[in-house]
Design a protein around this motif. Structure first.
Motif, PDB file in Angstrom:
ATOM      1  N   GLU A 367     -17.026 -18.080  26.436  1.00 54.12           N
ATOM      2  CA  GLU A 367     -17.016 -18.353  27.874  1.00 54.12           C
ATOM      3  C   GLU A 367     -16.206 -19.595  28.232  1.00 54.12           C
ATOM      4  O   GLU A 367     -15.836 -19.788  29.396  1.00 54.12           O
ATOM      5  CB  GLU A 367     -18.448 -18.516  28.388  1.00 54.12           C
ATOM      6  CG  GLU A 367     -19.288 -17.247  28.350  1.00 54.12           C
ATOM      7  CD  GLU A 367     -19.841 -16.933  26.975  1.00 54.12           C
ATOM      8  OE1 GLU A 367     -20.413 -15.839  26.810  1.00 54.12           O
ATOM      9  OE2 GLU A 367     -19.705 -17.767  26.052  1.00 54.12           O
ATOM     10  N   GLY A 368     -15.962 -20.486  27.266  1.00 56.21           N
ATOM     11  CA  GLY A 368     -15.225 -21.720  27.514  1.00 56.21           C
ATOM     12  C   GLY A 368     -15.844 -22.882  26.769  1.00 56.21           C
ATOM     13  O   GLY A 368     -16.862 -22.755  26.080  1.00 56.21           O
ATOM     14  N   ASP A 369     -15.233 -24.048  26.876  1.00 52.08           N
ATOM     15  CA  ASP A 369     -15.714 -25.259  26.207  1.00 52.08           C
ATOM     16  C   ASP A 369     -16.791 -25.931  27.050  1.00 52.08           C
ATOM     17  O   ASP A 369     -16.633 -26.083  28.268  1.00 52.08           O
ATOM     18  CB  ASP A 369     -14.558 -26.242  25.999  1.00 52.08           C
ATOM     19  CG  ASP A 369     -13.498 -25.694  25.063  1.00 52.08           C
ATOM     20  OD1 ASP A 369     -13.728 -24.638  24.458  1.00 52.08           O
ATOM     21  OD2 ASP A 369     -12.430 -26.327  24.941  1.00 52.08           O
ATOM     22  N   LEU A 370     -17.871 -26.359  26.398  1.00 46.34           N
ATOM     23  CA  LEU A 370     -18.980 -27.022  27.077  1.00 46.34           C
ATOM     24  C   LEU A 370     -19.375 -28.279  26.319  1.00 46.34           C
ATOM     25  O   LEU A 370     -19.196 -28.361  25.093  1.00 46.34           O
ATOM     26  CB  LEU A 370     -20.187 -26.079  27.197  1.00 46.34           C
ATOM     27  CG  LEU A 370     -20.078 -25.005  28.275  1.00 46.34           C
ATOM     28  CD1 LEU A 370     -20.978 -23.827  27.965  1.00 46.34           C
ATOM     29  CD2 LEU A 370     -20.416 -25.598  29.635  1.00 46.34           C
ATOM     30  N   ARG A 371     -19.923 -29.241  27.054  1.00 45.59           N
ATOM     31  CA  ARG A 371     -20.373 -30.489  26.449  1.00 45.59           C
ATOM     32  C   ARG A 371     -21.851 -30.720  26.747  1.00 45.59           C
ATOM     33  O   ARG A 371     -22.393 -30.174  27.709  1.00 45.59           O
ATOM     34  CB  ARG A 371     -19.534 -31.659  26.979  1.00 45.59           C
ATOM     35  CG  ARG A 371     -18.091 -31.595  26.542  1.00 45.59           C
ATOM     36  CD  ARG A 371     -17.279 -32.781  27.018  1.00 45.59           C
ATOM     37  NE  ARG A 371     -15.928 -32.734  26.478  1.00 45.59           N
ATOM     38  CZ  ARG A 371     -15.024 -33.687  26.613  1.00 45.59           C
ATOM     39  NH1 ARG A 371     -15.329 -34.796  27.296  1.00 45.59           N
ATOM     40  NH2 ARG A 371     -13.829 -33.566  26.082  1.00 45.59           N
ATOM     41  N   GLY A 372     -22.465 -31.535  25.921  1.00 42.89           N
ATOM     42  CA  GLY A 372     -23.873 -31.874  26.091  1.00 42.89           C
ATOM     43  C   GLY A 372     -24.320 -32.784  24.969  1.00 42.89           C
ATOM     44  O   GLY A 372     -23.555 -33.623  24.488  1.00 42.89           O
ATOM     45  N   SER A 426     -21.035 -18.466  33.331  1.00 39.62           N
ATOM     46  CA  SER A 426     -20.721 -17.207  32.650  1.00 39.62           C
ATOM     47  C   SER A 426     -21.772 -16.831  31.618  1.00 39.62           C
ATOM     48  O   SER A 426     -21.909 -15.656  31.262  1.00 39.62           O
ATOM     49  CB  SER A 426     -19.345 -17.315  31.972  1.00 39.62           C
ATOM     50  OG  SER A 426     -18.327 -17.510  32.934  1.00 39.62           O
ATOM     51  N   LEU A 427     -22.532 -17.834  31.125  1.00 39.22           N
ATOM     52  CA  LEU A 427     -23.616 -17.538  30.182  1.00 39.22           C
ATOM     53  C   LEU A 427     -24.726 -16.737  30.852  1.00 39.22           C
ATOM     54  O   LEU A 427     -25.540 -16.106  30.162  1.00 39.22           O
ATOM     55  CB  LEU A 427     -24.199 -18.836  29.620  1.00 39.22           C
ATOM     56  CG  LEU A 427     -23.264 -19.695  28.782  1.00 39.22           C
ATOM     57  CD1 LEU A 427     -23.937 -21.014  28.425  1.00 39.22           C
ATOM     58  CD2 LEU A 427     -22.840 -18.960  27.519  1.00 39.22           C
ATOM     59  N   PHE A 428     -24.786 -16.740  32.182  1.00 38.97           N
ATOM     60  CA  PHE A 428     -25.831 -16.024  32.921  1.00 38.97           C
ATOM     61  C   PHE A 428     -25.322 -14.698  33.491  1.00 38.97           C
ATOM     62  O   PHE A 428     -26.006 -14.059  34.274  1.00 38.97           O
ATOM     63  CB  PHE A 428     -26.374 -16.903  34.052  1.00 38.97           C
ATOM     64  CG  PHE A 428     -27.050 -18.155  33.562  1.00 38.97           C
ATOM     65  CD1 PHE A 428     -28.342 -18.105  33.064  1.00 38.97           C
ATOM     66  CD2 PHE A 428     -26.399 -19.381  33.581  1.00 38.97           C
ATOM     67  CE1 PHE A 428     -28.980 -19.250  32.615  1.00 38.97           C
ATOM     68  CE2 PHE A 428     -27.021 -20.536  33.121  1.00 38.97           C
ATOM     69  CZ  PHE A 428     -28.310 -20.470  32.639  1.00 38.97           C
ATOM     70  N   LEU A 429     -24.117 -14.299  33.068  1.00 41.86           N
ATOM     71  CA  LEU A 429     -23.560 -13.025  33.526  1.00 41.86           C
ATOM     72  C   LEU A 429     -23.661 -11.989  32.414  1.00 41.86           C
ATOM     73  O   LEU A 429     -23.606 -12.328  31.222  1.00 41.86           O
ATOM     74  CB  LEU A 429     -22.101 -13.198  33.931  1.00 41.86           C
ATOM     75  CG  LEU A 429     -21.846 -14.040  35.192  1.00 41.86           C
ATOM     76  CD1 LEU A 429     -20.353 -14.273  35.364  1.00 41.86           C
ATOM     77  CD2 LEU A 429     -22.436 -13.340  36.405  1.00 41.86           C
TER      78      LEU A 429
END
Length: 430
Positions: A367-372, A426-429
């Motif tokens: 879905e893409g790059d994410l940070r946390g 997009s994680l919720f689609l």
């Protein structure tokens, strides 16, 4: 550009555990009593301190992190706050100069003066040496003043104040008093919702601050105008069920904002209360303390069955840290007792006496790059291979697996949705 001016302080210290949250809460509650609008922020990833500071200030508390959210995110939040606040307070993280993006870095980048909090309980004149070191260590850092925490008496406070050089302002002290101490457990402060006497403690902190409070504000800081692009409305008309109770309480207010801005309807439910899964298009099981509520979670068979139907039919589910632990087959507490969990992801985990994962994290997903970030005491053995592994930008050893089963995504990593709102939504689609 329409810059805004607002008095602001970054509350920091030589190290963790010095009393930053207590002083920030005392300041927020005391200024609020004077009729001022106070907006509080927390440096870095933190779910627990903000719950206390929200109660002290009467407003939501958002994280500020130049890496996790980016500088534009930080500046936009401060600019918005400066438009409505009489005072902005930012609680720092760890020690003033700790980390590759430290509280000092943030203060200097934003032009905000520092209030140094020093635990004076086991020192006298050395207090002045520590304060001087904080103020002189980095050229260009502005230290507004110094306050002491956990002082033993008025005379003790006088010794500490007298040790300061003439160019450092003494702003007062908080006493060593169990009635105003903020309780802690293994992941940090006890969440505000679990402290029945929190209002009393906050009032006691404000009363103590009032004994020496100066009814004046620091000089205004300048906040430049930043307007973030709107969040794509990818979840228009979709209903997201979000677990929220004492077991699932690690939720950034900014993440909920992104969900709402994307058009989603949010339905909160409590697994601990025995709630069934609300009618929904997607589920979010955030982090929290499932390890403290294992028996109650194990009893909720109705929810477990509903989550299986949800995942089996290809509907999205995001499980973060505590949410992932609940998603496994079993979780063992520190006493060695194992409890059956939801069984959505094949594997099991056990609580440890020491931290098992810590640090900022980034991950590349389809879905893409994410940070946390990651911060947990559990060790998991998960049967499926991970879809991806997270990376610690500071070079630390923590790397977390991200697991995918149909449209279920699970990991120890806590995602900061504003780092890439399109990828997060997009994680919720389907």
């Amino acid at each position: 550009m329409n810059d805004r001016l607002c008095p602001a302080l970054l509350v920091s210290a030589p190290a963790s555990g010095q009393g930053k949250t207590s002083v920030t809460a005392a300041l927020a509650r005391w200024h609020r009593r004077q009729g001022r609008v106070v907006r509080v922020f927390k440096t870095g990833p933190d779910f627990l301190d903000p719950t206390v500071l929200e109660r002290a200030s009467g407003a939501l508390v958002y994280p500020l992190d130049m890496w996790m959210g980016g500088e534009e995110d930080v500046r936009a939040r401060l600019y918005a706050a400066a438009g409505e606040a009489d005072l902005i307070l930012i609680e720092g993280v760890m020690g003033l100069f700790d980390g590759s993006a430290s509280s000092a870095d943030l203060a200097m980048r934003l032009g905000i003066p520092v209030l140094a909090v020093i635990d004076g309980s086991a020192m006298a004149q050395t207090f002045g040496a520590v304060a001087t070191g904080l103020a002189r260590y980095r050229e260009g850092l502005q230290v507004y003043g110094v306050t002491a925490n956990r002082v033993g008496s008025d005379y003790h406070a006088q010794l500490l104040a007298g040790s300061l050089p003439s160019d450092l302002t003494w702003l007062g002290a908080l006493p060593r008093d169990p009635a105003m101490a903020l309780p802690e457990r293994h992941l940090g402060l006890v969440a505000a919702s679990e402290q029945d006497d929190l209002e009393h403690r906050l009032d006691a902190l404000a009363d103590a601050w009032a004994a020496h409070a100066q009814d004046r504000l620091p000089s205004p800081a300048r906040f430049v105008e930043v307007v973030l692009p709107p969040v794509e409305r990818l979840l228009e008309g979709r209903r997201i069920a979000v677990a929220r109770d004492a077991a699932f309480c690690f939720i950034y207010a900014a993440n909920l904002d992104v969900l709402r801005q994307s058009g989603a309807q949010i339905a909160f439910f409590s697994p601990l209360a025995g709630d069934a899964l609300p009618p929904c298009d997607a589920v979010w099981l955030p982090g929290g303390y499932p390890e403290l509520h294992l028996a109650a979670l194990a009893r909720n068979a109705r929810l477990r069955d509903a989550l299986h139907r949800h995942v089996d039919t290809g509907k999205p589910l995001l499980a973060e840290c505590g949410g992932m632990l609940y998603s496994l087959d079993a979780l063992t507490d520190r006493d060695g007792v194992a409890y059956p969990m939801a069984g959505l992801l094949q594997g099991q985990a056990a609580m440890q006496a020491r931290l098992s994962g810590l640090g900022m994290q980034s991950v590349q997903l389809p879905e893409g790059d994410l940070r946390g970030h990651a911060f947990h005491y559990a060790k998991a053995q998960i049967t499926p291979s991970p879809l991806a592994l997270t990376i610690n930008p500071d070079g630390g050893p923590t790397r977390e697996g991200v697991y995918r089963r149909q449209r279920m995504t699970a990991s120890f990593m806590h995602l900061y949705f504003p780092s890439n709102a399109t990828a997060a939504m997009s994680l919720f689609l389907p």
